[in-house]
Scaffold this motif. Sequence first.
Motif, PDB file in Angstrom:
ATOM      1  N   LEU A  77      -2.836  -8.219 -11.484  1.00  0.00           N
ATOM      2  CA  LEU A  77      -3.123  -8.619 -10.113  1.00  0.00           C
ATOM      3  C   LEU A  77      -3.524 -10.091 -10.009  1.00  0.00           C
ATOM      4  N   TYR A 112      -3.382  -1.514  -6.517  1.00  0.00           N
ATOM      5  CA  TYR A 112      -4.641  -1.477  -5.765  1.00  0.00           C
ATOM      6  C   TYR A 112      -5.117  -0.027  -5.589  1.00  0.00           C
ATOM      7  N   ASP A 113      -4.181   0.859  -5.236  1.00  0.00           N
ATOM      8  CA  ASP A 113      -4.541   2.267  -5.064  1.00  0.00           C
ATOM      9  C   ASP A 113      -5.049   2.862  -6.377  1.00  0.00           C
ATOM     10  N   THR A 168     -13.397  -9.275  -7.933  1.00  0.00           N
ATOM     11  CA  THR A 168     -12.887  -9.881  -6.694  1.00  0.00           C
ATOM     12  C   THR A 168     -13.679 -11.127  -6.322  1.00  0.00           C
ATOM     13  N   PHE A 181      -6.661  -5.402 -13.460  1.00  0.00           N
ATOM     14  CA  PHE A 181      -6.933  -6.445 -12.470  1.00  0.00           C
ATOM     15  C   PHE A 181      -6.552  -7.813 -13.016  1.00  0.00           C
ATOM     16  N   ARG A 227       2.189  -3.994  -6.216  1.00  0.00           N
ATOM     17  CA  ARG A 227       0.789  -4.421  -6.082  1.00  0.00           C
ATOM     18  C   ARG A 227      -0.011  -3.403  -5.263  1.00  0.00           C
ATOM     19  N   ARG A 228       0.587  -2.840  -4.240  1.00  0.00           N
ATOM     20  CA  ARG A 228      -0.112  -1.825  -3.447  1.00  0.00           C
ATOM     21  C   ARG A 228      -0.452  -0.603  -4.310  1.00  0.00           C
TER      22      ARG A 228
END
Length: 562
Positions: A277, A328-329, A348, A273, A324-325
Motif C-alpha cells: 500500500l 484495505y478490506d 497511517t 501496509f 488496493r480496495r
Amino acid sequence: MLLSSWIVHYSVQSCLAKIPPWLINCHSPLFSSVLYWTFLEVSPVNPPGRARPNSNEPERPSSNLSKDYFSDAPALANRLIAILLTARQITGAAKLTLESYATILEASLYSQVIWQTFWTHPQVNHIHRALLLTDTRETLRESVQKKVLSVCGGHLPSSCPLDAADIASRYWTAIASILPETVQEAEQSVQVFELAQHVFRVYDEHHRNEEHSRSLLRSWSSCMLAYNHTEVPGRYDADNVVLGFTKLLLCLAPSLKSFKRPLNAGSLITSIFQKYLFTRYVLTELCIKNASLMSNSTSPVTTMSQENINLEPISIPILDSSTRRELYDLILALADDAHTYERLLRLTGDVEDRSAFNVLHHVSVDRAAELRSRTGYVGLYNPRAICYMNSLLAQLFMNLGFRQFMLSLEVHDGDGSQRLLLETQKLFATMQNSYQKYADPRPFAECVRTLDKTPIDISVQMDADEFYNLLFDQWEAQLVNERDKRRFRNFYGGQMLQQVKSKECEHVSERADSFFALQCDVQGKANLQESLQAFVQGDVMEGDNKYKCESCGGKFVDAVKR
C-alpha cells in the motif's frame, strides 16, 4: 450431453474397450478421430429391453439402475484418465481434453469406485495442475473451472453416491497443493484463485479446523509477501497473485474469527501496509547524490545500487484501485483488537507525516487520473511556455546511456556551483521511478541561466536550439572531473572538419571545429539521409569567389568548400 445419455444409451464402456492401448499411447490423427467419434458424434440408441425415454422423463435414472452401469468401473476410470492425459498432448485437442475430464466427473456421479479410482490415481495432482494453471489455453482452463464448480458445491442428484463434504475435501487438497505454484504462473493463475475461493468456502463448511486455518494464514501470507510484485504504472493491470491471495485471506478471516481467539496479525498488517500500500522506500536527495540508478530498458527501474552503498530495492506498491480496495478490506478484517488498531493508526500517521516522493499530495476522486499514462512514461508539466524545454528533456531522458551517465555523476556542491546537475538528477530520477502522471520541471528551469546570467523566463518562448546550447554549456561547466567531461562530450558532441579542396591542384585546407548540433535542411528533403547529404555536399568557389591557395603561391583557383 451428460454421461447418462452416453453410457446408458450407447454403452460407452464398450466403445472405450474397443480402443486398443497402443492407439491411446500414440499421437496420430487416427487417435484424434477415434476420440472425436467416441465422445462427440455418438447418437443415443435404445438400450436392450427398454424403450427410449420421452422428453418429459428425468434424464438421471434412479440409483438402482445406475449402480449396474459399469461392469469394470476401475478399468473404465483408468482408460478415461489415459485418454485425458494423451489428449492434452495433442495440438488442437482442447475439446477432447475437456470432454474427457467432464466424462470422468459425470461417471463419478454414478459410481463411487470411479470417483475413488480417479482421486487415487498417481497423476491426479498433475492433471489438475495442468488443466487449471500451467496449460496455456485460457478457454480450457476456464471450462475445467466451470466443470469443477458444477460438482463442488453445486446441486447433486439424489442418486449420486458421493457427498458434498468428500467432494470439497478432494478438490481442496488438489487446489491447495497448486496455490504455491501460482507465483511462477501469475498470468495464468486467475482460474485457480477464483476456484480456490469457492472450494475453500465449501470445504470450510464441512471441515472447519482452527489449527488448519491458522496454518493457511501463515502459508498464504508468506507466499504473498515473498512474491516479487511487478506493476507498470499506468497500465491498469491487476496483479493476479496479490489479488488472489488477498481474496483468499479475506475468505479465511471469518473462519478464524469464529473461534473467538485473537488473530495476532499485527506484523502481517504492517508487512502488507508497507509492501503493497505505502512502500517504505522514499527517494531522497541523499539517494540522488549517492546512488547510481542503473537502467537497462525504458521501463521503470526497480533497483538502485552503488559500490559501498547498501540501499533497499525500490518497491512499487499496488496501484490497481480494485486490488488496493481488497487490501484495505483485508487489513481491517485482520485488525481484531486494540493493539492491532493502534498499530494501524501509527502506520497511517507515518504516511501523513513523512515527506514521501510518491505519495499523492491531495485527495483525488479518480486515482487513475493521477497515475502514469498507459505508455508507462511520466510526462512533464508545462506551467507557461516551456514546451521547448520539455521536448528536449524528454528526448535526452530517452537516451538510456545519457540518462545513466547523468544519474551516476557525483555532485559535491548541490546547493551551489552544481545545483543544475543536482536538479537534473532529481528530475530524471522522478521521470524514471515515479508513478505519478507528470513531473514538475520548474525547479530545474530555475537553475538554467541566459547569456546575461539571469534565470530563464518560463513565460517566454525560447528557440529550442539556443536553449540546447545554453544547457549543454552549463552542464559541462559544472562537471569537475575531466574524465566526466570527455564522456559528456561524446554523447552529443563531435568534431566537424571544415575542408576546402582545390579543383586545379591537389592541395586541401582543413580545420576542425567542435559542435553540439548540426543545422540540417528539412524542406524539400525526404529523410534525414538526404539532409545530411546536402549538408556535406558543400559550395563551389569560382568566379569572383575563387579560393586563394597559399600552397600554390597565392594563386586563385576554383575549389569546393564543405
